[in-house]
Design an enzyme around this catalytic site. Structure first.
Site, PDB file in Angstrom:
ATOM      1  N   GLY A   1      36.906  40.052  39.248  1.00  0.00           N
ATOM      2  CA  GLY A   1      37.396  40.613  38.061  1.00  0.00           C
ATOM      3  C   GLY A   1      36.781  41.814  38.397  1.00  0.00           C
ATOM      4  O   GLY A   1      36.377  43.036  37.504  1.00  0.00           O
TER       5      GLY A   1
ATOM      6  N   HIS B   1      40.446  46.749  37.727  1.00  0.00           N
ATOM      7  CA  HIS B   1      40.145  45.161  39.705  1.00  0.00           C
ATOM      8  C   HIS B   1      41.285  44.643  38.808  1.00  0.00           C
ATOM      9  O   HIS B   1      40.843  43.668  39.756  1.00  0.00           O
ATOM     10  CB  HIS B   1      38.449  44.827  39.621  1.00  0.00           C
ATOM     11  CG  HIS B   1      37.546  46.048  40.905  1.00  0.00           C
ATOM     12  ND1 HIS B   1      38.017  46.233  41.699  1.00  0.00           N
ATOM     13  CD2 HIS B   1      36.514  46.928  40.054  1.00  0.00           C
ATOM     14  CE1 HIS B   1      37.181  47.590  42.377  1.00  0.00           C
ATOM     15  NE2 HIS B   1      36.611  47.868  40.794  1.00  0.00           N
TER      16      HIS B   1
ATOM     17  N   GLU C   1      44.245  37.438  49.827  1.00  0.00           N
ATOM     18  CA  GLU C   1      44.502  38.585  49.585  1.00  0.00           C
ATOM     19  C   GLU C   1      43.661  39.394  50.936  1.00  0.00           C
ATOM     20  O   GLU C   1      42.452  39.299  51.415  1.00  0.00           O
ATOM     21  CB  GLU C   1      43.491  38.864  48.509  1.00  0.00           C
ATOM     22  CG  GLU C   1      44.030  38.388  47.378  1.00  0.00           C
ATOM     23  CD  GLU C   1      43.751  38.553  46.056  1.00  0.00           C
ATOM     24  OE1 GLU C   1      42.751  38.772  45.372  1.00  0.00           O
ATOM     25  OE2 GLU C   1      44.464  37.618  44.795  1.00  0.00           O
TER      26      GLU C   1
ATOM     27  N   ARG D   1      43.843  28.380  44.480  1.00  0.00           N
ATOM     28  CA  ARG D   1      44.741  27.699  42.936  1.00  0.00           C
ATOM     29  C   ARG D   1      46.067  28.872  43.038  1.00  0.00           C
ATOM     30  O   ARG D   1      46.000  29.535  43.731  1.00  0.00           O
ATOM     31  CB  ARG D   1      44.002  28.440  41.492  1.00  0.00           C
ATOM     32  CG  ARG D   1      43.510  30.195  41.280  1.00  0.00           C
ATOM     33  CD  ARG D   1      42.898  30.568  40.161  1.00  0.00           C
ATOM     34  NE  ARG D   1      42.180  31.725  40.927  1.00  0.00           N
ATOM     35  CZ  ARG D   1      43.456  32.879  40.505  1.00  0.00           C
ATOM     36  NH1 ARG D   1      44.173  32.227  40.203  1.00  0.00           N
ATOM     37  NH2 ARG D   1      41.922  34.263  40.575  1.00  0.00           N
TER      38      ARG D   1
END
Length: 655
Positions: free
Chosen positions: A164, A235, A275, A292
């Site tokens: 985050g 972000h 990612e 997840r």
């Protein structure tokens, strides 16, 4: 095998999982905090268990309470959703030890990928492309400073744990490197309980492209294309789409192969996302793996015609993946945006309050994933995301057009949202051309077409008429200035507008403010919709009206109005006020000034925590803190007076 699934989450994702689980024949169990007792996910499940007070540390993050709820209800499987405990290795272990099937990856994979340092070491060993940097176990300042020089600038300093954007710093040269390392370590320790850092070469203006992977218990691993999540704020993803406009079939296969390699290297099971950062030269680098289901999974479902939650349940039950890699195809295009309770005009301040009216859009290719309803309270305890608005089309531009319309047509009154800001991004020529990178909002965020639109004079006149009387013609309470002319003072946010409304005949009005005029004709209205004509254009708008004022939803925005015609001016609430009030409902986490101490204008006096963010509350004038009515740990309500400053005399300030 399992037969009853407990969803260890809340709101939108809990509703999403419950619907699929029920359609597959499973019984479902919701868990809820005291603040969520009357929310949709509780009613949607077959059973529900209260797991404690509103704060997440006493409810949704409490492993023991989740396990206990599963045992009480007889649930033999747990779906963690996303956020909360979804990437917590201790929770995965606790489920395993309790004999409960976790609908997710094994604890070892969760633990490995939860550390940026360890996961990057593992990915380099597996041959997955990684950004050059330092991820060693020596964490002293001397080593980090030395390694930074080797990696070179610009440089990213990152917390190994968490995400985050916390504990993340961009450093362009070595002049403030030591200070940024100290700051990142401190923030990481506070947020994640670990000050461990990694260093990476900064890739400026990349695309954020992620690959959806899926693995079963039989050794099969596939990828389901990519999602482009480049438009981000702090972000946090704002717009997600599939497929990426920057990825061709060759690049897709190479990135997909790397993502499958990453999953296989940690013996992954279930849904996961790898990612990558995609550089302008076509190079891509491993960023992290989310162990997840992702918030943005619907766009992948739409272009692959799959239900990823159903896949999760089947894989957890021991079934093989339903499709082989060569059977997975991408058709059409899908886009998603996240509707947040926040006010872009107030630096995206999170909002709390009562949802007066929620009317999600519908139509061809439109999907709304939500967990809210009219009459529900938006509390300060949780993430401000209210719903996801998603659209599918035969190509990117059709999906974009449908999404713009769906965003604009979704009506939510009672709290401010970011919906018109989202629509402005989707309409931006750079985004329409498919050229956006992670620098999009830094480059274009200050443009006029991404700024909140002020209500037009006609919209203000419409609001004034609705505020006065729902019969639309009775001007009782206004100041009459003769010849069917009336004056009123209309408030919207911090702005106040003096309006003159002239009634010529029937429901034909002329609205005047300063030297500007606008004709306005009212036709008819029900409890939440009004039909009217402005400049010979007939249109309708939705509204909600109660003691809190008027919420008016038009194509240009959703506005909150108050009639202040007979409201006395309150100088103490103006510029330089001595009162410090809560900006929203929340928790006081720090009191920085003691009663009797001197304060300066702009000095932070208290810190308020709400919706996973901290908000400094500052003095609006110089003076002495003469009153303090709260302590650290107190819950407060919006506009509550928390402290009072006795203003310094002008000669004292000058001195």
């Amino acid at each position: 095998m399992f037969s009853k699934v407990l969803i260890a989450n809340r709101s939108e994702i809990a509703c999403r999982v419950i619907r699929t689980a029920k359609s597959m024949g499973y019984r479902t169990v919701a868990v809820y905090s005291e603040a969520d007792a009357n929310t949709p996910h509780v009613d949607l499940a077959d059973q529900a268990v209260c797991i404690g007070p509103a704060p997440v540390g006493e409810s949704y993050l409490c492993i023991e309470k989740i396990i206990d709820a599963a045992k009480k209800s007889g649930a033999d499987a747990v779906h963690p959703g996303y956020g909360f405990l979804s990437e917590n290795a201790d929770f995965a272990t606790a489920c395993k030890e309790a004999g409960i099937t976790l609908i997710g990856p094994p604890p070892e994979a969760v633990a490995l990928m939860g550390s940026k340092r360890h996961s990057k070491i593992a990915m380099e060993a597996a041959g997955v492309p990684c950004i050059p940097g330092y991820q060693g176990d020596k964490q002293d300042d001397e080593t980090l400073l030395k390694e930074a020089q080797r990696v070179g600038f610009p440089l990213m300093v990152k917390a190994s744990a968490g995400g985050g954007g916390r504990g993340m710093r961009l450093v362009t040269d070595d002049s403030d490197l030591a200070a940024q390392i100290k700051s990142a370590r401190s923030e990481a320790s506070s947020a994640f309980g670990s000050g461990e850092l990694i260093l990476e070469r900064a890739i400026l203006e990349p695309r954020h492209v992620e690959i959806q992977v899926f693995a079963d218990l039989h050794g099969n691993v596939v990828y389901l294309g990519e999602r482009d999540c480049s438009i981000q704020r702090r972000h946090q993803k704002v717009v997600e789409e599939a497929p990426s406009p920057a990825v061709d079939e060759d690049l897709r296969q190479r990135m997909g192969a790397a993502a499958v390699l990453a999953a296989k290297s940690c013996n992954y099971v279930g849904a996961g996302t790898v990612e990558f950062l995609l550089d302008t030269d076509g190079s891509f680098y491993f960023l992290e793996m989310n162990t997840r289901l992702q918030v943005e999974h619907p766009v992948t479902e739409l272009v692959t015609d799959t239900d990823l939650v159903a896949w999760q349940l089947d894989v957890a039950a021991g079934k093989p993946l339903p499709l082989k890699q060569n059977e997975i195809t991408l058709t059409g295009h899908a886009m998603e945006v996240r509707l947040y309770a926040e006010d872009p005009s107030q630096n995206f301040m999170p909002q709390t309050g009562l949802i007066q009216n929620w009317l999600p859009a519908s139509g061809e290719g439109v999907r709304i994933d939500d967990g809210i309803r009219s009459g529900q309270e938006v509390t300060p305890y949780y993430d401000p995301m209210l719903a996801k608005v998603i659209a599918y089309g035969k190509d990117r531009n059709e999906a974009r057009r449908r999404l713009i319309r769906a965003v604009e047509d979704s009506v939510l009154t009672g709290v401010h949202t970011n919906k018109n800001w989202l629509a402005a991004i989707l309409k931006h020529e750079n985004f329409a051309a498919g050229l956006s990178t992670t620098a999009f909002l830094n480059q274009f965020g200050e443009e006029e077409n991404l700024q909140p639109v002020k209500p037009s004079l006609a919209e203000q006149g419409l609001a004034a008429l609705l505020l006065r009387n729902e019969n639309l013609g009775d001007s009782k309470g206004w100041r009459s200035i003769g010849q069917n002319r009336f004056e009123c003072l209309l408030g919207s946010g911090d702005a106040k507008t003096a309006l003159t409304l002239t009634n010529s005949q029937g429901n034909q009005w002329t609205v005047t403010a300063d030297e500007e005029t606008s004709p306005l004709t009212l036709h008819n209205a029900d409890d939440c919709t009004i039909l009217y004509t402005v400049n010979n254009v007939r249109q309708s708008s939705s509204f909600s009206l109660n003691s809190d004022g008027l919420w008016l939803n038009t194509h240009s925005g959703c506005y909150h109005f108050h009639d202040q015609t007979h409201t006395p001016a309150n100088a103490e609430d103006g510029e330089g006020s001595g009162d410090i009030r809560a900006s929203m409902d929340g928790l006081i986490v720090d009191v920085l000034v003691a009663e009797g101490e001197q304060v300066s204008r702009g000095q932070t006096v208290l810190v308020l925590e709400a919706m996973k963010m901290e908000h400094p509350l500052k003095a609006a004038c110089d003076g002495t803190l003469s009153g303090l009515s709260v302590n650290s740990g107190d819950q407060v309500k919006v506009r509550q007076v928390l402290a009072t400053i006795a203003k310094a005399a002008e000669d004292e300030v000058a001195a």
